[in-house]
Design a protein around this motif. Structure first.
Motif, PDB file in Angstrom:
ATOM      1  N   LEU A  26       0.811  -1.217   0.000  1.00 40.81           N
ATOM      2  CA  LEU A  26       0.000   0.000   0.000  1.00 40.81           C
ATOM      3  C   LEU A  26       0.847   1.270   0.000  1.00 40.81           C
ATOM      4  O   LEU A  26       0.339   2.346  -0.256  1.00 40.81           O
ATOM      5  CB  LEU A  26      -0.934   0.003   1.224  1.00 40.81           C
ATOM      6  CG  LEU A  26      -1.952  -1.115   1.258  1.00 40.81           C
ATOM      7  CD1 LEU A  26      -2.864  -0.964   2.460  1.00 40.81           C
ATOM      8  CD2 LEU A  26      -2.757  -1.143  -0.008  1.00 40.81           C
ATOM      9  N   TYR A  27       2.117   1.162   0.341  1.00 43.77           N
ATOM     10  CA  TYR A  27       3.063   2.267   0.303  1.00 43.77           C
ATOM     11  C   TYR A  27       2.698   3.388   1.259  1.00 43.77           C
ATOM     12  O   TYR A  27       3.218   3.473   2.356  1.00 43.77           O
ATOM     13  CB  TYR A  27       3.203   2.803  -1.137  1.00 43.77           C
ATOM     14  CG  TYR A  27       3.674   1.767  -2.096  1.00 43.77           C
ATOM     15  CD1 TYR A  27       2.814   1.254  -3.075  1.00 43.77           C
ATOM     16  CD2 TYR A  27       4.953   1.244  -2.004  1.00 43.77           C
ATOM     17  CE1 TYR A  27       3.236   0.272  -3.952  1.00 43.77           C
ATOM     18  CE2 TYR A  27       5.381   0.261  -2.882  1.00 43.77           C
ATOM     19  CZ  TYR A  27       4.525  -0.219  -3.843  1.00 43.77           C
ATOM     20  OH  TYR A  27       4.930  -1.190  -4.702  1.00 43.77           O
ATOM     21  N   THR A  28       1.872   4.334   0.857  1.00 44.24           N
ATOM     22  CA  THR A  28       1.522   5.466   1.702  1.00 44.24           C
ATOM     23  C   THR A  28       0.024   5.666   1.682  1.00 44.24           C
ATOM     24  O   THR A  28      -0.682   5.148   0.836  1.00 44.24           O
ATOM     25  CB  THR A  28       2.196   6.768   1.217  1.00 44.24           C
ATOM     26  OG1 THR A  28       1.632   7.122  -0.047  1.00 44.24           O
ATOM     27  CG2 THR A  28       3.704   6.617   1.083  1.00 44.24           C
ATOM     28  N   LEU A  29      -0.438   6.505   2.607  1.00 44.88           N
ATOM     29  CA  LEU A  29      -1.865   6.801   2.667  1.00 44.88           C
ATOM     30  C   LEU A  29      -2.362   7.527   1.432  1.00 44.88           C
ATOM     31  O   LEU A  29      -3.513   7.431   1.057  1.00 44.88           O
ATOM     32  CB  LEU A  29      -2.159   7.649   3.909  1.00 44.88           C
ATOM     33  CG  LEU A  29      -2.181   6.896   5.247  1.00 44.88           C
ATOM     34  CD1 LEU A  29      -2.235   7.887   6.379  1.00 44.88           C
ATOM     35  CD2 LEU A  29      -3.355   5.958   5.311  1.00 44.88           C
ATOM     36  N   THR A  30      -1.497   8.306   0.782  1.00 47.82           N
ATOM     37  CA  THR A  30      -1.959   9.108  -0.347  1.00 47.82           C
ATOM     38  C   THR A  30      -1.885   8.358  -1.671  1.00 47.82           C
ATOM     39  O   THR A  30      -2.465   8.795  -2.649  1.00 47.82           O
ATOM     40  CB  THR A  30      -1.125  10.402  -0.457  1.00 47.82           C
ATOM     41  OG1 THR A  30       0.265  10.041  -0.523  1.00 47.82           O
ATOM     42  CG2 THR A  30      -1.358  11.289   0.738  1.00 47.82           C
ATOM     43  N   THR A  31      -1.156   7.259  -1.730  1.00 47.31           N
ATOM     44  CA  THR A  31      -1.053   6.501  -2.984  1.00 47.31           C
ATOM     45  C   THR A  31      -1.531   5.073  -2.791  1.00 47.31           C
ATOM     46  O   THR A  31      -1.136   4.170  -3.518  1.00 47.31           O
ATOM     47  CB  THR A  31       0.402   6.494  -3.497  1.00 47.31           C
ATOM     48  OG1 THR A  31       1.231   5.893  -2.492  1.00 47.31           O
ATOM     49  CG2 THR A  31       0.877   7.892  -3.802  1.00 47.31           C
ATOM     50  N   CYS A  32      -2.390   4.865  -1.822  1.00 44.83           N
ATOM     51  CA  CYS A  32      -2.860   3.535  -1.456  1.00 44.83           C
ATOM     52  C   CYS A  32      -3.537   2.857  -2.643  1.00 44.83           C
ATOM     53  O   CYS A  32      -4.391   3.428  -3.292  1.00 44.83           O
ATOM     54  CB  CYS A  32      -3.811   3.701  -0.291  1.00 44.83           C
ATOM     55  SG  CYS A  32      -4.607   2.251   0.226  1.00 44.83           S
ATOM     56  N   ASN A  33      -3.120   1.631  -2.917  1.00 46.41           N
ATOM     57  CA  ASN A  33      -3.603   0.921  -4.094  1.00 46.41           C
ATOM     58  C   ASN A  33      -4.642  -0.124  -3.703  1.00 46.41           C
ATOM     59  O   ASN A  33      -4.459  -1.310  -3.938  1.00 46.41           O
ATOM     60  CB  ASN A  33      -2.426   0.264  -4.821  1.00 46.41           C
ATOM     61  CG  ASN A  33      -2.843  -0.339  -6.139  1.00 46.41           C
ATOM     62  OD1 ASN A  33      -3.789   0.116  -6.761  1.00 46.41           O
ATOM     63  ND2 ASN A  33      -2.150  -1.380  -6.566  1.00 46.41           N
ATOM     64  N   CYS A  34      -5.730   0.321  -3.092  1.00 46.48           N
ATOM     65  CA  CYS A  34      -6.762  -0.610  -2.642  1.00 46.48           C
ATOM     66  C   CYS A  34      -7.911  -0.632  -3.638  1.00 46.48           C
ATOM     67  O   CYS A  34      -8.452   0.412  -3.991  1.00 46.48           O
ATOM     68  CB  CYS A  34      -7.279  -0.218  -1.265  1.00 46.48           C
ATOM     69  SG  CYS A  34      -8.713  -1.183  -0.748  1.00 46.48           S
ATOM     70  N   GLU A  35      -8.294  -1.816  -4.076  1.00 44.85           N
ATOM     71  CA  GLU A  35      -9.445  -1.978  -4.953  1.00 44.85           C
ATOM     72  C   GLU A  35     -10.652  -2.492  -4.165  1.00 44.85           C
ATOM     73  O   GLU A  35     -11.737  -1.931  -4.243  1.00 44.85           O
ATOM     74  CB  GLU A  35      -9.086  -2.920  -6.100  1.00 44.85           C
ATOM     75  CG  GLU A  35      -7.943  -2.388  -6.958  1.00 44.85           C
ATOM     76  CD  GLU A  35      -7.559  -3.323  -8.086  1.00 44.85           C
ATOM     77  OE1 GLU A  35      -8.321  -4.280  -8.367  1.00 44.85           O
ATOM     78  OE2 GLU A  35      -6.497  -3.110  -8.686  1.00 44.85           O
ATOM     79  N   ILE A  36     -10.452  -3.556  -3.399  1.00 47.54           N
ATOM     80  CA  ILE A  36     -11.508  -4.145  -2.578  1.00 47.54           C
ATOM     81  C   ILE A  36     -10.890  -4.528  -1.236  1.00 47.54           C
ATOM     82  O   ILE A  36      -9.744  -4.984  -1.185  1.00 47.54           O
ATOM     83  CB  ILE A  36     -12.111  -5.396  -3.247  1.00 47.54           C
ATOM     84  CG1 ILE A  36     -12.682  -5.049  -4.628  1.00 47.54           C
ATOM     85  CG2 ILE A  36     -13.192  -6.021  -2.378  1.00 47.54           C
ATOM     86  CD1 ILE A  36     -13.130  -6.265  -5.444  1.00 47.54           C
ATOM     87  N   ALA A  37     -11.626  -4.320  -0.151  1.00 46.47           N
ATOM     88  CA  ALA A  37     -11.146  -4.698   1.178  1.00 46.47           C
ATOM     89  C   ALA A  37     -12.232  -5.484   1.898  1.00 46.47           C
ATOM     90  O   ALA A  37     -13.423  -5.257   1.686  1.00 46.47           O
ATOM     91  CB  ALA A  37     -10.764  -3.459   1.985  1.00 46.47           C
TER      92      ALA A  37
END
Length: 296
Positions: A26-37
Motif C-alpha cells: 500500500l506504500y503510503t496513505l496518499t497513494t494507497c492501491n486498494c481496490e476491494i477490502a
C-alpha cells in the motif's frame, strides 16, 4: 431521487493477489492501491463509528461528508446482535429517467461501496457464520473503469428500451475467502438497477434480451486484525478511504458532470493538498502478502 431503502438522502480476470495489512504494497496513505477490502462487520462499525452510529439495535449510516454508500437489505449481524440499518440503499433499484440514472451513477463512483455477506471457517466441526463488510473502492481507477464499462456497455446495447444491469462481486470474494480457509454463499454481493422507459411493448426486456450482468474483479485487501497495532493501521486506512470526494479540474468554474468524470485528472485519494508531502507510511513492512487467520 431517493433510491429504495431507508435513506435520508442520498472485466478484468479475477486477481489471484491477496494483500494483508502487514504487506508493504500500500506504500503510503496518499497513494494507497486498494481496490476491494474485507473485514469483520463489527470491526468496521467500531473503527468507523462517526459513519456508523450505533444506538441500541440500530446502525445509522452518516455519509453527507465522506463515508460510504451502504447497499444492503436493511439488516446485518455483528457479533451476536442483529442490527437494523438506517440510511442505506437497497441492492436492487428502479431508475425512471436520466436524472435517476445520473444520481445512481454518482452514488456508485463518489463513495466507497459497502456490502455485507457471511462466511464460515471450513476447518471447524461446527462452523458458525460470521458477518463481513466488503468495501469496494469505486474511486480506484481499475474498479471505476469496470463500473463505468458495465454501465456504458448496457446503454449502448439498447435503443429506447428498458434494461437492467447487475454488478456481481461474488466470484472475487469467494476466491478471497477460500484463501483464508473460509466458505461463503456470496449472498449480499450483488447490486443492480432497472432503467425503465415508457413503452407499450418492450419485447426485448420482457424476454430478457436487455438484461445485463457485469462481474467486477479486483485485488482484495485482507483487513482482518486481532492486535492493537494492526487495528491502528486499519483505522488509518479506513479514515483515508472514507474522506470526502474532491474533484480536481484545470478549469476552476467547471461544473460537475458525471459524463465528463473520466477526462479529469484526479488521484484515487486526492483530498490532500498538492503542496503537502506524503503522509506517514501506512504500512512499513516489505514482507510478501500473508493471508491472516479469521478472528473468532
Amino acid at each position: 431521487m431517493s433510491f429504495k431503502g431507508n435513506r435520508s438522502q442520498v472485466s478484468r480476470p479475477v486477481s489471484a493477489g491477496i494483500v494483508s495489512i502487514s504487506s508493504g504494497e500500500l506504500y503510503t496513505l496518499t497513494t494507497c492501491n486498494c481496490e476491494i477490502a474485507v473485514l469483520p462487520v463489527e470491526l468496521l462499525f467500531e473503527l468507523q463509528s462517526p459513519y456508523f452510529q450505533k444506538n441500541d439495535n440500530t446502525i445509522t449510516v452518516h455519509n453527507h461528508q465522506g463515508g460510504y454508500s451502504v447497499f444492503c437489505d436493511g439488516k446485518v449481524e455483528a457479533g451476536r446482535e442483529t442490527y437494523t440499518i438506517r440510511n442505506y440503499i437497497e441492492r436492487s433499484n428502479q431508475l425512471n429517467g436520466h436524472a435517476d440514472y445520473k444520481d445512481y451513477r454518482e452514488t456508485l463512483l463518489t463513495k466507497p461501496i459497502v456490502l455485507f455477506t457471511k462466511a464460515r471457517k471450513t476447518n471447524q466441526e461446527s462452523p458458525r457464520d460470521k458477518a463481513f463488510a466488503v468495501i469496494v473502492n469505486t474511486r480506484h481507477p481499475n474498479i471505476r473503469a469496470e463500473i463505468e464499462k458495465g454501465m456504458n456497455n448496457a446503454i449502448t446495447s439498447v435503443w429506447g428500451e428498458s434494461y437492467s444491469l447487475q454488478f456481481d462481486f461474488q466470484r472475487v470474494i469467494k476466491q478471497f475467502f477460500s484463501t483464508v480457509n473460509c466458505d461463503t454463499d456470496g449472498e449480499g454481493l450483488t447490486i443492480s438497477f432497472e432503467f425503465k422507459v415508457d413503452a407499450l411493448f418492450d419485447i426485448s426486456y420482457l424476454f430478457g434480451f436487455s438484461k445485463r450482468k457485469a462481474a467486477v474483479n479486483g485485488k482484495v485487501l485482507n483487513l482482518f486484525s486481532a492486535n492493537e497495532e494492526k487495528r491502528k493501521k486499519v483505522k488509518m486506512f479506513l479514515d483515508k478511504i472514507s474522506e470526502p470526494y474532491i474533484r480536481q479540474s484545470s478549469v476552476p468554474d467547471r461544473r460537475m458532470s458525471l459524463f465528463s468524470m473520466g477526462s479529469i485528472d484526479e488521484e484515487v485519494f486526492n483530498s490532500v493538498p498538492p503542496n503537502m508531502g506524503p503522509r506517514m507510511s501506512l504500512l512499513e513492512s516489505s514482507h510478501p502478502p500473508i493471508a491472516e487467520e479469521l478472528t473468532s
